[in-house]
Each structure stands twice: as structure tokens, then as C-alpha cells.
Design a protein around this motif. Structure first.
Motif, PDB file in Angstrom:
ATOM      1  N   ARG A 186      33.639 -17.310 122.926  1.00 23.05           N
ATOM      2  CA  ARG A 186      32.194 -17.344 123.229  1.00 23.05           C
ATOM      3  C   ARG A 186      31.803 -16.160 124.110  1.00 23.05           C
ATOM      4  O   ARG A 186      30.812 -15.481 123.855  1.00 23.05           O
ATOM      5  CB  ARG A 186      31.840 -18.672 123.887  1.00 23.05           C
ATOM      6  CG  ARG A 186      30.381 -18.784 124.279  1.00 23.05           C
ATOM      7  CD  ARG A 186      30.009 -20.212 124.685  1.00 23.05           C
ATOM      8  NE  ARG A 186      28.782 -20.292 125.448  1.00 23.05           N
ATOM      9  CZ  ARG A 186      27.582 -19.975 125.008  1.00 23.05           C
ATOM     10  NH1 ARG A 186      27.429 -19.540 123.771  1.00 23.05           N
ATOM     11  NH2 ARG A 186      26.516 -20.068 125.782  1.00 23.05           N
TER      12      ARG A 186
ATOM     13  N   THR B 203      22.703 -16.316 120.624  1.00 17.69           N
ATOM     14  CA  THR B 203      24.070 -16.656 121.024  1.00 17.69           C
ATOM     15  C   THR B 203      24.160 -18.076 121.567  1.00 17.69           C
ATOM     16  O   THR B 203      25.194 -18.730 121.407  1.00 17.69           O
ATOM     17  CB  THR B 203      24.647 -15.645 122.040  1.00 17.69           C
ATOM     18  OG1 THR B 203      23.809 -15.587 123.187  1.00 17.69           O
ATOM     19  CG2 THR B 203      24.792 -14.271 121.422  1.00 17.69           C
TER      20      THR B 203
ATOM     21  N   HIS C 165      26.644 -19.318 118.819  1.00 15.33           N
ATOM     22  CA  HIS C 165      27.944 -19.196 119.477  1.00 15.33           C
ATOM     23  C   HIS C 165      28.127 -20.254 120.554  1.00 15.33           C
ATOM     24  O   HIS C 165      28.891 -20.055 121.506  1.00 15.33           O
ATOM     25  CB  HIS C 165      28.109 -17.784 120.045  1.00 15.33           C
ATOM     26  CG  HIS C 165      27.839 -16.718 119.038  1.00 15.33           C
ATOM     27  ND1 HIS C 165      27.103 -15.606 119.305  1.00 15.33           N
ATOM     28  CD2 HIS C 165      28.177 -16.622 117.729  1.00 15.33           C
ATOM     29  CE1 HIS C 165      27.001 -14.857 118.219  1.00 15.33           C
ATOM     30  NE2 HIS C 165      27.647 -15.453 117.248  1.00 15.33           N
ATOM     31  N   SER C 166      27.458 -21.369 120.377  1.00 14.16           N
ATOM     32  CA  SER C 166      27.625 -22.493 121.304  1.00 14.16           C
ATOM     33  C   SER C 166      29.043 -23.037 121.177  1.00 14.16           C
ATOM     34  O   SER C 166      29.698 -22.852 120.144  1.00 14.16           O
ATOM     35  CB  SER C 166      26.619 -23.599 120.985  1.00 14.16           C
ATOM     36  OG  SER C 166      26.961 -24.225 119.757  1.00 14.16           O
TER      37      SER C 166
ATOM     38  N   LEU D  66      31.216 -23.123 117.602  1.00 16.73           N
ATOM     39  CA  LEU D  66      32.535 -22.499 117.470  1.00 16.73           C
ATOM     40  C   LEU D  66      33.603 -23.536 117.158  1.00 16.73           C
ATOM     41  O   LEU D  66      34.462 -23.310 116.304  1.00 16.73           O
ATOM     42  CB  LEU D  66      32.889 -21.736 118.747  1.00 16.73           C
ATOM     43  CG  LEU D  66      32.024 -20.509 119.033  1.00 16.73           C
ATOM     44  CD1 LEU D  66      32.368 -19.926 120.391  1.00 16.73           C
ATOM     45  CD2 LEU D  66      32.149 -19.468 117.939  1.00 16.73           C
TER      46      LEU D  66
END
Length: 172
Positions: free
Chosen positions: A19, A43, A47-48, A52
Motif C-alpha cells: 500500500r 489510492t 489501494h485500500s 489489496l
């Protein structure tokens, strides 16, 4: 630097480092194009930790990291649909770009999928560094018009790599 990394499958313990890598890389790459606030917004969602973690168990996929033993320097995520590998993410930390790590990740992904003949990636047209990287690796445009990605507002081009016969495998 690329010789000093080990390419391996990502695990849950890697997610915080992945992350941070994605946030750093997105700010370095996309902040000049779409601004810091938009990068933070994207993000936070894409991309939490939950987003992920869901990739760790995604079917027909590979989630890889480049690990020096002390840090994660790059990551890649790809999935297979029939004879096509969809390269959905490949990010190398700004400090390690140009070192060959991205190439190592692509080569590893090529060995992960049975029956694949093509690798496909969509890349932001404005990300000239990434477009240059992929074209240097022999990816070529699929001939379609750029597609506007709604969340970011950036146009993306689709690039294809015909996987050379020596990198294909059809059975275990």
C-alpha cells in the motif's frame, strides 16, 4: 539493483508495504497529471487494505512482489482470461525505477499462466515513462482508440505483447 531482489508471491504480511509503495508511486507518477487530492482519493479506494487483500485470493491470478529482504520495491498483479494475461498493476518504487525490476516481474508473470499467448495492459497515455517501458519490452498498441478511465479522468491505451513461444507453457 534488480539482481538484489527476490520475486515472490505476495502475502498478507506484505499488504501495508505494498500500500505504501502504491501511494508513493502514484503520487510521484500521477500527481503532476491529476493532482494530489485526486491521487489521495483514488489510492484510498483502489489501494485500500481490503482491495489489496482481495487480490491475494483472486482466481486465475498472480500477485507478486520484489523483495530485497528489507523492503518491497515493486509489485505486480495479473490475471488470466483464456489465452490472455491481463496485467492489471505493475508498480516500481520511484527510487528503483530503471533498475530492471519491472522486467523481472513481467518475466515471472509470463511463467505463471498455462496456455497464455498474449499479455495485455492498459496504461495512462500521460504516463510516458510506463508507455516507454512497455514499448521497449515489445508491447504494441492494439489499434483501438484510447479509453477514458472514469475515476481518474485519464485516457488509457491498450498495449499487447505476443508471448514468444519459448515463454509459453501449455501443461504441467
Amino acid at each position: 539493483m534488480a539482481s538484489q531482489v527476490f520475486i515472490r508471491t505476495a502475502s498478507k504480511r506484505d499488504l501495508a508495504a505494498i500500500r505504501q509503495l502504491l501511494i508513493e508511486t502514484w503520487h510521484a507518477t500521477y500527481e503532476p497529471i491529476i493532482g494530489a487530492d485526486k491521487v489521495d482519493e483514488i489510492t484510498a479506494i483502489w489501494h485500500s487494505p481490503e482491495a489489496l487483500e482481495s487480490r491475494l485470493s483472486a482466481p486465475n491470478s498472480e500477485f507478486l512482489v520484489a523483495d530485497t529482504g528489507s523492503e518491497i520495491t515493486a509489485m505486480a498483479f495479473a490475471s488470466q482470461d483464456g489465452k490472455v494475461i491481463d496485467l492489471q498493476q505493475l508498480y516500481v518504487s520511484p527510487a528503483h525505477q530503471g533498475s530492471g525490476i519491472g522486467t523481472k516481474l513481467i518475466r515471472e508473470l509470463l511463467s505463471c499462466f498455462i496456455g497464455a499467448e498474449t499479455m495485455r495492459v492498459q496504461v495512462a497515455s500521460a504516463n510516458t515513462g510506463a508507455v516507454g517501458f512497455y514499448t521497449a519490452f515489445d508491447f504494441a498498441s492494439d489499434g483501438s482508440d484510447p479509453v477514458r478511465e472514469e475515476a481518474t479522468g485519464m485516457d488509457h491505451v491498450t498495449l499487447l505483447l505476443d508471448i514468444p513461444e519459448q515463454h509459453r507453457w501449455n501443461a504441467l
